[in-house]
Design an enzyme around this catalytic site. Structure first.
Site, PDB file in Angstrom:
ATOM      1  CE  LYS A   1      -4.010  -2.063   2.192  1.00 14.60           C
ATOM      2  NZ  LYS A   1      -4.866  -2.016   3.376  1.00 14.60           N
TER       3      LYS A   1
ATOM      4  CG  HIS B   1      -0.228   7.239   4.541  1.00 13.02           C
ATOM      5  ND1 HIS B   1       0.031   7.717   5.800  1.00 13.02           N
ATOM      6  CD2 HIS B   1      -0.913   6.077   4.709  1.00 13.02           C
ATOM      7  CE1 HIS B   1      -0.491   6.906   6.692  1.00 13.02           C
ATOM      8  NE2 HIS B   1      -1.061   5.900   6.053  1.00 13.02           N
TER       9      HIS B   1
ATOM     10  CG  HIS C   1       3.026   4.950   6.768  1.00  8.91           C
ATOM     11  ND1 HIS C   1       2.261   4.742   5.645  1.00  8.91           N
ATOM     12  CD2 HIS C   1       2.451   4.207   7.744  1.00  8.91           C
ATOM     13  CE1 HIS C   1       1.283   3.904   5.926  1.00  8.91           C
ATOM     14  NE2 HIS C   1       1.367   3.568   7.193  1.00  8.91           N
TER      15      HIS C   1
HETATM   16  N1  ARG Z   1       0.382  -0.249   9.749  1.00 14.04           N
HETATM   17  C1  ARG Z   1      -0.456   0.667  10.476  1.00 14.04           C
HETATM   18  C2  ARG Z   1      -1.001   1.747   9.534  1.00 14.04           C
HETATM   19  O1  ARG Z   1      -0.424   2.029   8.531  1.00 14.04           O
HETATM   20  C3  ARG Z   1       0.249   1.336  11.597  1.00 14.04           C
HETATM   21  C4  ARG Z   1       0.678   0.411  12.701  1.00 14.04           C
HETATM   22  C5  ARG Z   1       0.786   1.117  14.016  1.00 14.04           C
HETATM   23  N2  ARG Z   1       1.226   0.266  15.062  1.00 14.04           N
HETATM   24  C6  ARG Z   1       0.475  -0.616  15.706  1.00 14.04           C
HETATM   25  N3  ARG Z   1       1.040  -1.340  16.629  1.00 14.04           N
HETATM   26  N4  ARG Z   1      -0.792  -0.744  15.478  1.00 14.04           N
HETATM   27  O2  ARG Z   1      -2.007   2.354   9.842  1.00 14.04           O
END
Ligand code: ARG
Length: 559
Positions: free
Chosen positions: A138, A141, A144
């Protein structure tokens, strides 16, 4: 010691107030510099003193400040005592201030400010910082990116303070998207493209298969089946998934390296497929899990059916959800690292998610849940390149480097740069990291380069000894006062985990340096004066570099 001033003021106060100096140190703060007027060096806020004591009557603080000031005496350290708005102000003996601050900055080097008494009594902690955490296939963005920058900063700062830090990247590497990818890759994937450009290729496949699945039910069905196979541990399906994941991580590592970011662990949601089932069993055995008519399982955090407090942890087909996997991951990290603090950095859209996760850990009986913290940030601007919305971090990095190269091309000195690409990259990253105010990042780099060239031009010949009496003009004093405050800024950032205190500190420092650069000449000054000024500029550069590095910026020496 620069910060030792606070202790020596505290000692005097302690005698008058009959409180241990340790309790007073944090009530004494360096006074922020002001453009309008000359300020004292330290102040004691009478208000914060009352918070420490049990006296809640709060009589007129102004009168209290005056009374207190009358009882205090100047000594070899403090040369003047006055009062302000509810404060007692202290001016430090000018020569002592100059000498102490400059010596300390040079002697402590990259540790300047970190050894301050504000941090004394701080024991080494085990800290887990989870940040960046993009989703494979994905978009990477802006959320991130911010998470990467802020998380890296938090980890840098905690490490600098002597804590043992573990940096975790928790990838979105599981879920329906891999069903789609598995199916999509069989339909439109190319092995060579996957090998040479995994992130881009997986994204293309993902976009295409999503379109197909919308029109063609059989594609959607086969994606579903593929994910089911993954969930059940089918060896072939898992092998393909593993390849996607491994190749993506390789590419991530390369790009993070450009950003100057590394991780101790690449974890991900996929790790917690089985452990999530254990979590569900545990919740069930504690009577916390409720089955719904739809066949899903939920935890009701309010206990009274309030829908906003209901958290779904299992789908009707028995599979886990994002929250379930986060519970499993937290428990696993506790087992593995026995952390004192765990910090999650994401955009504030996930605030409620983390509140619920922490609350569930709490009711499961894990009292260490209170050691878990979510650091949320707001996302303001999107990332755009000329090609449009951004999908790949690498595109952002390339574009900003190109832009910097173009800007630099108009400046004469750039032509003499040994490696303009690298300089452009570093300056560009500074701009990317400090997105707050226009070109703050570039300005910091520019200031650093300029100060560096001063040292190069005039050498270090002057630096061995210097005459403090030569640094008494207001521009010099302001710089010294500002340098004196660095430990407080570090302290504040370490408390609320926000980089902005350091950013605005460095911005002020750079403005002060620019003014001083214009007025405090070196070239035509007598050696004694020139030497003292060089010393001052070198201290500014050192602190500027320290702050930049904490933020994740590599200072440049030319640009
Ligand atoms: N991969 C998730 C996203 O892009 C963020 C993860 C954040 N960390 C967690 N432990 N949930 O939204």
């Amino acid at each position: 010691m620069a910060s030792g001033f606070r202790r020596s003021i505290a000692c005097q106060l302690s005698r008058v107030l009959d409180l241990p100096p340790e309790n007073l140190i944090k009530s004494i703060s360096a006074v922020p510099i002001s453009r309008k007027e000359e300020v004292a060096d330290f102040q004691l806020s009478v208000d914060s003193l009352l918070e420490n004591s049990n006296d809640h009557s709060r009589p007129d603080i102004q009168a209290q400040a005056m009374r207190l000031a009358e009882k205090l005496k100047c000594d070899t350290v403090v040369s003047e005592i006055s009062t302000g708005q509810g404060t007692v102000n202290f001016k430090i003996n000018r020569e002592l201030l100059t000498k102490t601050v400059l010596q300390q900055v040079i002697k402590d080097g990259s540790k300047y400010g970190l050894k301050s008494e504000l941090f004394s009594g701080l024991s080494q902690k085990k800290i887990v910082v989870e940040f960046s955490s993009p989703n494979v296939a994905k978009k990477f963005h802006v959320g991130h990116l911010r998470s990467t920058i802020i998380g890296n900063f938090i980890a840098n700062l905690k490490e600098a303070l002597g804590h043992q830090v573990t940096r975790i990247n928790y990838l979105g590497d599981w879920g329906m998207q891999f069903g789609l990818l598995g199916t999509g890759f069989q339909l439109f994937g190319y092995e060579e493209k996957l090998q040479s450009n995994p992130l881009q290729h997986l994204f293309e496949v993902y976009v295409q298969v999503n379109k197909e699945a919308a029109d063609d039910k059989s594609v959607a069905k086969s994606a579903h089946e593929f994910f089911q196979r993954l969930e059940l541990g089918d060896v072939q399906a898992l092998a393909l998934w593993q390849k996607f994941r491994d190749l993506s991580i390789e590419e991530y590592i390369r790009i993070y390296k450009r950003l100057g970011v590394h991780f101790d662990e690449y974890s991900g949601e996929s790790f917690y497929r089985e452990k999530s089932q254990e979590v569900l069993k545990l919740l069930d055995s504690k009577g916390l899990l409720q089955k719904t008519i739809k066949g899903t399982a939920v935890v009701d955090l309010s206990g009274n059916g309030d829908p906003s407090s209901i958290c779904t942890l299992m789908r009707s087909d028995g599979t886990s959800l994002y929250a379930t996997r986060d519970l499993a991951a937290a428990i696993d990290r506790m087992d593995k690292y026995n952390f004192d603090t765990m910090i999650y950095v994401t955009d504030k859209g996930q605030k409620k998610h983390f509140q619920q996760v922490f609350q569930m850990l709490q009711i499961m009986g894990y009292d260490w849940a209170e050691r878990c913290h979510h650091v949320p940030f707001g996302v303001v601007q999107g990332m755009k390149t000329r090609r449009g919305d951004v999908t790949f971090l690498e595109d952002v990095l390339n574009e900003i480097r190109l832009r910097m190269l173009q800007n630099m091309a108009s400046v004469k000195t750039t032509k003499e740069l040994e490696n303009p690409q690298e300089t452009a990259e570093r300056v560009g990253l500074a701009a990317l990291i400090i997105q707050s105010r226009g070109d703050t990042g570039v300005f910091l780099q520019y200031t650093h380069a300029r100060l560096h060239s001063l040292e190069e031009t005039f050498g270090c010949g002057y630096l061995n000894d210097f005459n403090t009496a030569c640094l008494q003009e207001p521009q010099s004093v302001s710089i010294l006062q500002h340098l004196l405050r660095f430990d407080e800024v570090l302290y504040r950032s370490s408390q609320d985990l926000q980089p902005r205190h350091i950013v605005s500190y460095l911005l002020t420092l750079s403005h002060l340096a620019a003014v001083a650069h214009k007025t405090l000449h070196i070239k035509d000054s007598p050696p004694e004066v020139a030497g003292a000024r060089l010393h001052l500029f070198r201290a500014v550069r050192s602190v500027l570099a320290n702050g930049m590095k904490l933020l994740g910026i590599t200072p440049v020496c030319r640009m």
